[in-house]
Write an enzyme that holds these catalytic residues in place. Structure first.
Site, short mmCIF file in Angstrom:
data_model
loop_
_atom_site.label_atom_id
_atom_site.label_comp_id
_atom_site.label_asym_id
_atom_site.label_seq_id
_atom_site.Cartn_x
_atom_site.Cartn_y
_atom_site.Cartn_z
N SER A 8 0.82 -1.21 0.00
CA SER A 8 0.00 0.00 0.00
C SER A 8 0.86 1.27 0.00
CB SER A 8 -0.94 0.01 1.20
OG SER A 8 -0.23 0.12 2.41
N GLU A 83 1.45 0.07 10.24
CA GLU A 83 1.96 -1.27 9.91
C GLU A 83 2.03 -2.16 11.16
OE1 GLU A 83 2.52 -2.00 6.73
OE2 GLU A 83 2.24 0.02 5.99
C1 SIN Z 1 4.35 -1.71 2.25
O1 SIN Z 1 3.50 -1.21 1.55
O2 SIN Z 1 5.55 -1.48 2.04
C2 SIN Z 1 4.00 -2.60 3.41
C3 SIN Z 1 2.80 -3.45 3.22
C4 SIN Z 1 1.50 -2.70 3.12
O3 SIN Z 1 1.24 -1.81 3.95
O4 SIN Z 1 0.72 -2.99 2.20
#
Ligand code: SIN
Length: 174
Positions: A8, A83
């Protein structure tokens, strides 16, 4: 300081940055192997989001963001919260095809055994979860489609993501 996003964080950054570079990290594969109970699912019906799995020869493309020193603490506090569903900070080297971007990018990875580790399931089962899960950040299918669209916009092909998009489309529009 640099932050590398592979999920994301590619399309929904949510923090100020001074520079954005498309790059890759080697030795890691992007996989929908992390359960989401706080963003794209709920504890009773978790969704599936990406994490990274160590794999020799694998390469994961994403986006690296250079952030200003005075913003660092505030951004990390926000990201640690965002996160918090099993992801932990790691440090990686990010490159592009011309050479290194940084040897010290911060990245969030949900490693095997974390509280939200979903692990490998048959792809059609992961697709079924994604097709119906929903959480406080929205529908799980939107996470998958946004990731796919953002990778396509970066000219990046990811077979794991492509296969899930195909399977989810077949479930939704048989
Ligand atoms: C990221 O995007 O680097 C970590 C995973 C996510 O939040 O989808």
């Amino acid at each position: 300081m640099w932050i590398f996003g592979y999920g994301s964080l590619i399309w929904k950054v949510g923090f100020p940055y001074e520079e954005r570079r498309v790059g890759f990290i080697d030795g890691w594969a992007r996989r929908f192997w992390q359960d989401s109970t706080d963003h794209r699912g709920v504890p009773e019906a978790p969704g599936r989001v990406v994490t990274l799995v160590a794999e020799a020869g694998a390469r994961t493309w994403g986006t690296a963001y250079r952030i200003a020193a005075p913003d660092r603490d505030r951004i990390l506090e926000r990201l640690d919260h965002r996160e918090s569903g099993g992801y932990e900070r790691h440090v990686v080297t990010v490159r592009d095809l011309d050479g290194p971007i940084t040897d010290e990018a911060l990245i969030y990875i949900g490693t095997a055994g974390n509280p939200n580790w979903g692990g490998p399931l048959p792809m059609d089962e992961i697709a079924r979860v994604i097709a119906r899960a929903e959480g406080p950040s929205g529908a799980n299918i939107d996470y998958l489609m946004n990731l796919h669209a953002s990778l396509t916009a970066l000219d990046v092909q990811d077979e794991h993501v492509d296969e899930l998009v195909e399977l989810v489309r077949r479930l939704r529009y048989p």
